[in-house]
Scaffold this motif. Structure first.
Motif, PDB file in Angstrom:
ATOM      1  N   MET A 258       4.391 -62.220 107.048  1.00 52.67           N
ATOM      2  CA  MET A 258       5.225 -61.031 106.914  1.00 52.67           C
ATOM      3  C   MET A 258       6.676 -61.395 107.263  1.00 52.67           C
ATOM      4  O   MET A 258       6.961 -61.940 108.311  1.00 52.67           O
TER       5      MET A 258
ATOM      6  N   ARG B 218      10.157 -60.442 108.474  1.00 51.05           N
ATOM      7  CA  ARG B 218      10.776 -59.348 109.223  1.00 51.05           C
ATOM      8  C   ARG B 218      12.239 -59.667 109.479  1.00 51.05           C
ATOM      9  O   ARG B 218      12.612 -60.782 109.805  1.00 51.05           O
ATOM     10  N   ALA B 219      13.085 -58.654 109.330  1.00 53.42           N
ATOM     11  CA  ALA B 219      14.489 -58.786 109.692  1.00 53.42           C
ATOM     12  C   ALA B 219      14.737 -57.852 110.858  1.00 53.42           C
ATOM     13  O   ALA B 219      13.848 -57.105 111.257  1.00 53.42           O
ATOM     14  N   ALA B 220      15.937 -57.898 111.398  1.00 55.85           N
ATOM     15  CA  ALA B 220      16.251 -56.970 112.474  1.00 55.85           C
ATOM     16  C   ALA B 220      16.315 -55.566 111.897  1.00 55.85           C
ATOM     17  O   ALA B 220      16.551 -55.382 110.712  1.00 55.85           O
ATOM     18  N   CYS B 221      16.032 -54.588 112.762  1.00 51.95           N
ATOM     19  CA  CYS B 221      16.146 -53.190 112.353  1.00 51.95           C
ATOM     20  C   CYS B 221      17.576 -52.965 111.861  1.00 51.95           C
ATOM     21  O   CYS B 221      18.524 -53.274 112.574  1.00 51.95           O
TER      22      CYS B 221
ATOM     23  N   LEU C  67      20.574 -47.168 110.931  1.00 53.69           N
ATOM     24  CA  LEU C  67      19.319 -46.669 110.357  1.00 53.69           C
ATOM     25  C   LEU C  67      19.178 -45.168 110.580  1.00 53.69           C
ATOM     26  O   LEU C  67      18.867 -44.415 109.655  1.00 53.69           O
TER      27      LEU C  67
ATOM     28  N   ALA D  32       7.383 -43.882 120.120  1.00 49.17           N
ATOM     29  CA  ALA D  32       6.208 -44.728 119.870  1.00 49.17           C
ATOM     30  C   ALA D  32       6.509 -45.836 118.867  1.00 49.17           C
ATOM     31  O   ALA D  32       5.616 -46.603 118.512  1.00 49.17           O
TER      32      ALA D  32
ATOM     33  N   PRO E 293       9.171 -49.194 117.623  1.00 47.93           N
ATOM     34  CA  PRO E 293       9.919 -50.229 118.354  1.00 47.93           C
ATOM     35  C   PRO E 293      11.417 -49.948 118.458  1.00 47.93           C
ATOM     36  O   PRO E 293      12.158 -50.783 118.967  1.00 47.93           O
TER      37      PRO E 293
ATOM     38  N   ARG F 271      13.225 -43.345 128.914  1.00 40.48           N
ATOM     39  CA  ARG F 271      11.767 -43.396 128.744  1.00 40.48           C
ATOM     40  C   ARG F 271      11.065 -43.059 130.058  1.00 40.48           C
ATOM     41  O   ARG F 271      10.055 -42.365 130.076  1.00 40.48           O
TER      42      ARG F 271
ATOM     43  N   CYS G 282       0.811 -46.619 123.891  1.00 36.09           N
ATOM     44  CA  CYS G 282       1.989 -46.582 123.013  1.00 36.09           C
ATOM     45  C   CYS G 282       3.289 -46.688 123.803  1.00 36.09           C
ATOM     46  O   CYS G 282       4.366 -46.716 123.199  1.00 36.09           O
TER      47      CYS G 282
ATOM     48  N   LEU H  72       4.407 -44.337 125.743  1.00 42.11           N
ATOM     49  CA  LEU H  72       4.995 -43.014 125.940  1.00 42.11           C
ATOM     50  C   LEU H  72       4.862 -42.579 127.396  1.00 42.11           C
ATOM     51  O   LEU H  72       5.642 -41.774 127.880  1.00 42.11           O
TER      52      LEU H  72
ATOM     53  N   GLY I 208       9.164 -52.795 123.695  1.00 46.32           N
ATOM     54  CA  GLY I 208       9.650 -52.904 122.318  1.00 46.32           C
ATOM     55  C   GLY I 208       8.833 -53.903 121.511  1.00 46.32           C
ATOM     56  O   GLY I 208       8.434 -53.619 120.373  1.00 46.32           O
TER      57      GLY I 208
ATOM     58  N   ARG J  27       5.357 -52.468 120.894  1.00 47.19           N
ATOM     59  CA  ARG J  27       5.329 -51.388 119.894  1.00 47.19           C
ATOM     60  C   ARG J  27       5.560 -51.916 118.480  1.00 47.19           C
ATOM     61  O   ARG J  27       5.216 -51.235 117.509  1.00 47.19           O
ATOM     62  N   GLU J  28       6.177 -53.092 118.355  1.00 46.77           N
ATOM     63  CA  GLU J  28       6.314 -53.692 117.022  1.00 46.77           C
ATOM     64  C   GLU J  28       4.954 -53.999 116.411  1.00 46.77           C
ATOM     65  O   GLU J  28       4.799 -54.041 115.198  1.00 46.77           O
TER      66      GLU J  28
ATOM     67  N   TYR K  36       0.794 -45.733 115.656  1.00 50.62           N
ATOM     68  CA  TYR K  36       0.114 -44.636 116.341  1.00 50.62           C
ATOM     69  C   TYR K  36       0.082 -43.425 115.413  1.00 50.62           C
ATOM     70  O   TYR K  36       1.120 -42.997 114.908  1.00 50.62           O
TER      71      TYR K  36
ATOM     72  N   ILE L 122      10.338 -46.019 107.626  1.00 54.79           N
ATOM     73  CA  ILE L 122       9.432 -46.728 108.535  1.00 54.79           C
ATOM     74  C   ILE L 122       9.519 -48.243 108.276  1.00 54.79           C
ATOM     75  O   ILE L 122       9.602 -49.040 109.220  1.00 54.79           O
TER      76      ILE L 122
ATOM     77  N   MET M  75      12.644 -49.450 109.778  1.00 59.25           N
ATOM     78  CA  MET M  75      12.632 -49.415 111.240  1.00 59.25           C
ATOM     79  C   MET M  75      11.848 -50.604 111.813  1.00 59.25           C
ATOM     80  O   MET M  75      12.188 -51.121 112.875  1.00 59.25           O
ATOM     81  N   TYR M  76      10.818 -51.008 111.129  1.00 57.47           N
ATOM     82  CA  TYR M  76      10.033 -52.138 111.623  1.00 57.47           C
ATOM     83  C   TYR M  76      10.601 -53.464 111.145  1.00 57.47           C
ATOM     84  O   TYR M  76       9.955 -54.508 111.280  1.00 57.47           O
ATOM     85  N   GLY M  77      11.795 -53.418 110.557  1.00 52.31           N
ATOM     86  CA  GLY M  77      12.513 -54.642 110.223  1.00 52.31           C
ATOM     87  C   GLY M  77      11.951 -55.407 109.043  1.00 52.31           C
ATOM     88  O   GLY M  77      12.157 -56.626 108.946  1.00 52.31           O
TER      89      GLY M  77
ATOM     90  N   HIS N  66       3.874 -51.279 107.700  1.00 57.24           N
ATOM     91  CA  HIS N  66       4.441 -52.476 108.331  1.00 57.24           C
ATOM     92  C   HIS N  66       3.368 -53.455 108.802  1.00 57.24           C
ATOM     93  O   HIS N  66       3.658 -54.371 109.576  1.00 57.24           O
ATOM     94  N   GLU N  67       2.151 -53.267 108.321  1.00 55.82           N
ATOM     95  CA  GLU N  67       1.025 -54.156 108.628  1.00 55.82           C
ATOM     96  C   GLU N  67       0.861 -54.382 110.139  1.00 55.82           C
ATOM     97  O   GLU N  67       1.074 -55.479 110.650  1.00 55.82           O
TER      98      GLU N  67
END
Lengths: 565, 253
Positions: free
Chosen positions: A1, A3-6, A10, A110, A112, A287, B48, B50, B70, B73-74, B78, B98, B101-103, B149-150
C-alpha cells in the motif's frame, strides 16, 4: 500500500466541499431563501451604519467632540473591548460544543488525524461563527467612522486585517479556558463557568463603580473628564490589543499607514502567539479532556434540580395537566444545557449592569427629558434581550425535537397543545426576565408610576408577542435535520423570525410606550390630547401584541397538524 | 495485533472495565459479548484511543494507544453503532476524504474508492448527498469508508442493527473475508446467531470483567452447557453470580 502524508488543508477542503454542496442545494431549490438572508443581512448592516453615522455626526458637529481625539479613542477602545468580551464568551461556548459534544469530533478522534489539526478545524469554525456578529455590528460602525472622518481608501483596506487579527485573540483565550476547564474540572465545569461569569461581572461592576464615583465627584469639568477618561484607559491600555486596534484604525483614518501597520503587526503577532498557545494546549490536553469529560464523573449521572420542576409544576395550576408536563420537559431540557442558559445569564447580567450604570451616570442633575429617554432606551434594550432570547432559544425548540418528533407526534394530545405548551414556557421565561429588568430600571431612575405601568404593559406585550411569533414561526419553518440550535437560528426560518421580531419590537416600543416618552421628553403641557394619545398608542400596542400571539400560533398549529413525520 | 494488558477503566467511583487482559492475533474474528452496561463500548473506545485506561495498557499493532495513538489509529477502522457521515458530502466525496486522511496517494486512493464503490454496490447513489441516504445505504457507505484504506484492524460495534436479511448476509460474508484476508476483526454484537456463525473466538464480559473467552466449544465446557451460544451466554451471565475470572485469561489457544 502506497501511503503519503495526510495532505495539507484537508479539513479546509472538506469544509469547502460541504459549503459548495450546501450552496448548490440552496440555489437549486429557490432563490427566495438565500436572497432574503442576504437582504436582511444588508438591512441590519445598513441600519447599524446609518445609526453610527448619525452618532458620529452628532459628536462631531453638535457636541464638538473631535473625531481624532481622546474621547473617540476611548469609545473605540470600549467597542473593541466589548466585542472582545462577547467573542470570548460566545466563542468559548461554541468551541466547547464543537470540541467535546459534536458527533463529528468522535469520528475524527478515531482517525489518525492529529489532535492539533482537529482542534484547528473546530477552532476555525467556532471563530467564524462567533465573529459573524462581530463583523455585522462592528464593521458598519467602523465604516461609518471612516466616512465621518473622510478616511483614505487605505483605512477601508486595513479594516479586514485588523478584524481578522483581533478576533483570533479572544477566540484563542476562550479555547485555552475551555480545554483547561474540561481537563481540570470535568465535573464542575458548569460551576466554573458560572463563577467565571460572576468574576468578570464583578470586575466590570467595580470598574463601572470607579467611573461613576469619579463622575459624581464633581470638581473642575476638564479635570473630571480627564479622571473619568483615565479610568476608561485603565490596565495599562498601551499594552492592550483592543487599544492597539482602536489606535491603529484611528491612525489609518488619519492617513498614517505606517503607524497603523505597526499596530496591526502588534495585534497580529500577539494573536498568532495566543493561537500557538491554544494549539499547544490542545495538542497536550484535548484528547485527555475528552477522556476526562467522559469518565470524570459517575457514569450514571443523576441530575439535580427536581425542586425547580416541582416549583414550576406548582406554579402552573391554571394549565392543563398534559400541557404542564410538556412545559416542564422543555424547562428541564433548557436548564440542563449550560450552553443555553449561560448565554441568557450573560446577556441578563450585561443588561443589568447597563441599567445600573445608566442610573448612576445620569442620577446627578438628570433632567426629566434625559430621564425619560434613558428609561425608554432601557425598555428598548430589555425588548432586544427578549427578542434575542425568543429568537435564539424559543424558535429552535420545535426543530430540536428533530428525529424524536414522533414521540411527541404519537402522544395522545392535540398537536396544538404542544405549541401552546412551548408558548407558555417561552413567555413565562421572557416575562420573568423582562419585568425584573424593566422594574429595576424604573426604580433606579425613579420613574413616575404611569411610566412604570406602561413599561410593565409593554414588556407583557413584548414577551407574549415575541414568544408567539417564535413558537408559531418555529412550527411553520422547522428544520428537523439540524441538531445544532445556532445553525437553526442562522437558517432561513431563524433569520425571518429575527427580522419579524425586530420589526414587532420597534412597532410595540413606538406604539405602547412611545407617545408617553415623546411627551415627557418634549415637556408639553397636557391639554387632555396627550392622555388620549398615550391610551390609543397603548391600545394599538396591545392589539398588535394579541395579533402577534394569535396569528403565528394559529398558522403554526395548522402547519403542525398537517406535518408528516 | 490487539493487546490489552490488565486494563481497568473507572468512571468516577464505578469500574466499567476491570483488569481486562486480551490478546487477539492478526486474521482472527473475535466477537465481544456482554449484557448492556458490561463495558463493551468502553473497551472499544479504549481500543480506538477515544478513552484512556485508568491503568493497564492497550496496544494495536504494537503501538500503545496512549503514547503512540496516531500510529495505532492508522492501522484501524472503527464502525460505531451510530456511524457518522457528513450530511453535505456525497458518498464519493466522503470516501475520497477518508482515503486522503489516511494518506493514500492520489491514484491509489481513487482506485480504492472505485473498488469500494463496486464492492458495496454504491454506484447508484454514491454521487448523491448522504443526507438523502436510507439506513442501509448509510451502513454500506460507512463500511466502504472503513475499508477504503485497507486497515489491519476492523472494530465493529453492532453492525447488523436495522439491516435487511440480504444485507446481513453480505455483511457476514464481508467480515469473514476480511478476517480470512489477514485483518483482525473485533466484533461487538448482541446478535448471537451472527456471532455463533462467524467468530473464531468469543469473549464474554460482565460487569467489567472477562468471564469467558475462547472458542464456542471451550465456552460450552466452561458453562457446562451443551447448547447454543445463547444458552452459554445466559448461563455465564446469570444474574446473582459473581463474575468469574476468565479461565483462559483471554489469550488465544
Amino acid at each position: 500500500m502506497s501511503r503519503a502524508a495526510c495532505p495539507p488543508f484537508l479539513m479546509q477542503r472538506l469544509r469547502w466541499a460541504m459549503l459548495r454542496n450546501a450552496l448548490r442545494t440552496l440555489f437549486s431549490r429557490s432563490l427566495v431563501r438565500p436572497l432574503t438572508v442576504v437582504l436582511i443581512t444588508l438591512l441590519i448592516a445598513t441600519l447599524v451604519f446609518l445609526g453610527s453615522a448619525e452618532g458620529f455626526r452628532f459628536l462631531d458637529q453638535d457636541a464638538h467632540v473631535p473625531l481624532d481625539g481622546q474621547i473617540i479613542g476611548v469609545l473605540l477602545d470600549l467597542l473593541f473591548r466589548a466585542l472582545g468580551v462577547l467573542l470570548l464568551f460566545s466563542g468559548g461556548l461554541i468551541l466547547y460544543g464543537s470540541l467535546f459534544t459534536a458527533p463529528e469530533t468522535t469520528f475524527l478522534l478515531a482517525t489518525p488525524l492529529h489532535d492539533g489539526r482537529i482542534f484547528a478545524c473546530k477552532f476555525q469554525g467556532a471563530t467564524a461563527v462567533s465573529a459573524w456578529a462581530f463583523a455585522l455590528l462592528g464593521g458598519p460602525i467602523l465604516v461609518a467612522y471612516g466616512v465621518a472622518r473622510a478616511a483614505p481608501w487605505t483605512y477601508y483596506a486595513l479594516l479586514p486585517p485588523f478584524f481578522l487579527s483581533f478576533v483570533l485573540l479572544p477566540a484563542s483565550l476562550a479555547a485555552v479556558i475551555v480545554v483547561l476547564t474540561v481537563n481540570v474540572w470535568p465535573r464542575r465545569r458548569i460551576t466554573v463557568l458560572t463563577l467565571g461569569v460572576a468574576v468578570v461581572g464583578a470586575l466590570g461592576g467595580y470598574w463601572v463603580y470607579q467611573i461613576l464615583h469619579e463622575a459624581r465627584g464633581g470638581g473642575d469639568g476638564q479635570e473630571a473628564v480627564n479622571r473619568i477618561l483615565g479610568h476608561f484607559t485603565f490596565s495599562g491600555a498601551e499594552l492592550a490589543p483592543d487599544h492597539w486596534a482602536a489606535r491603529g484604525l484611528m491612525d489609518a483614518a488619519a492617513g498614517d499607514v505606517l503607524g497603523s501597520l505597526e499596530k496591526l503587526g502588534l495585534i497580529a503577532i500577539t494573536s498568532l502567539f495566543g493561537y500557538l498557545i491554544a494549539e499547544f494546549t490542545a495538542r497536550l490536553l484535548y484528547r485527555r479532556g475528552c477522556d476526562r469529560l467522559a469518565t470524570g464523573g459517575p457514569a450514571r449521572r443523576r441530575p439535580g434540580g427536581a425542586w425547580m420542576d416541582a416549583a414550576l409544576t406548582a406554579g402552573l395550576p391554571f394549565v392543563s395537566g398534559r400541557t404542564r408536563l410538556l412545559i416542564v420537559k422543555d424547562f428541564r431540557t433548557f436548564r440542563r444545557d449550560p450552553r443555553q442558559w449561560a448565554q441568557v445569564l450573560i446577556f441578563t447580567v450585561l443588561v443589568t449592569f447597563s441599567i445600573m450604570a445608566g442610573r448612576r451616570v445620569f442620577a446627578v442633575d438628570i433632567g426629566p427629558t434625559y430621564q425619560s429617554l434613558v428609561s425608554w432606551l432601557h425598555l428598548g434594550v430589555v425588548g432586544l434581550l427578549i427578542c434575542i432570547y425568543t429568537g435564539r432559544f424559543v424558535f429552535p425548540l420545535l426543530s430540536l425535537e428533530g428525529r424524536k418528533f414522533w414521540i411527541l407526534g404519537l402522544l395522545p394530545v392535540d398537536r396544538g397543545q404542544l405549541l401552546w405548551g412551548k408558548f407558555a414556557f417561552a413567555s413565562a421565561g421572557a416575562l420573568l426576565i423582562g419585568e425584573f429588568l424593566v422594574l429595576l430600571s424604573d426604580m433606579t431612575l425613579e420613574m413616575p408610576w404611569p411610566a412604570v405601568l406602561l413599561h410593565v404593559l409593554t414588556v407583557i406585550v413584548l414577551a407574549l408577542g415575541l414568544s408567539g411569533l417564535s413558537v408559531g414561526m418555529g412550527a411553520c419553518l422547522p428544520s428537523f435535520r439540524e441538531t445544532d440550535p445556532s445553525r437553526i437560528v442562522s437558517g432561513f426560518g431563524g433569520t425571518m423570525n429575527l427580522l419579524a421580531g425586530l420589526l414587532f419590537l420597534l412597532a410595540v416600543l413606538t406604539l405602547t410606550a412611545g407617545p408617553w416618552h415623546l411627551l415627557a421628553a418634549s415637556r408639553l403641557e397636557d391639554d387632555g390630547t396627550a392622555a388620549w394619545a398615550v391610551l390609543i398608542g397603548a391600545a394599538m400596542g396591545v392589539a398588535l401584541g394579541a395579533a402577534a400571539v394569535v396569528v403565528p400560533l394559529r398558522m403554526g398549529i395548522r402547519a403542525l397538524r398537517r406535518m408528516e413525520f | 495485533m490487539i493487546s490489552l494488558d490488565k486494563v481497568t477503566k473507572r468512571y468516577g467511583p464505578r469500574t466499567a472495565v476491570d483488569g481486562l487482559t486480551l490478546e487477539i492475533p492478526a486474521g482472527e474474528l473475535f466477537a465481544f459479548l456482554g449484557p448492556n452496561g458490561a463495558g463493551k463500548t468502553t473497551t472499544i473506545k479504549m481500543l480506538c484511543g477515544l478513552l484512556f485506561p485508568t491503568s493497564g495498557t492497550v496496544r494495536v499493532g504494537g503501538f500503545d494507544l496512549r503514547t503512540d495513538g496516531g500510529r495505532a489509529r492508522e492501522l484501524l477502522s472503527y464502525v460505531p453503532d451510530q456511524p457518522f457521515l457528513y450530511e453535505k458530502l456525497t458518498g464519493r466525496e466522503f470516501l475520497q476524504f477518508i482515503a486522503d486522511m489516511y494518506g493514500l496517494s492520489r491514484d491509489h486512493g481513487r482506485r480504492r474508492v472505485a473498488e469500494a464503490i463496486e464492492l458495496f454496490q454504491l454506484a447508484e447513489f454514491v454521487d448523491d448527498l448522504t443526507e438523502r441516504y436510507s439506513h442501509g445505504m448509510r451502513q454500506r457507505t460507512v463500511f466502504a469508508a472503513a475499508l477504503v484504506h485497507e486497515p489491519k484492524v476492523l472494530i465493529v460495534d453492532e453492525p447488523t442493527v436495522g439491516l435487511d436479511p440480504r444485507s446481513v448476509r453480505q455483511l457476514k460474508d464481508l467480515l469473514r473475508r476480511q478476517a480470512d484476508g489477514g485483518v483482525t476483526v473485533f466484533l461487538s454484537s448482541h446478535s448471537l446467531d451472527v456471532v455463533e456463525e462467524l467468530a473464531d473466538r468469543i469473549g464474554i464480559v460482565d460487569r467489567g470483567r472477562l468471564i469467558g473467552c475462547g472458542t464456542l466449544e471451550a465456552l460450552r465446557r466452561q458453562a457446562a452447557v451443551d447448547g447454543s451460544l445463547e444458552d452459554v451466554f445466559l448461563k455465564l451471565t446469570e444474574p446473582g453470580d459473581e463474575p468469574a475470572a476468565a479461565a483462559q485469561g483471554g489469550t488465544p489457544p
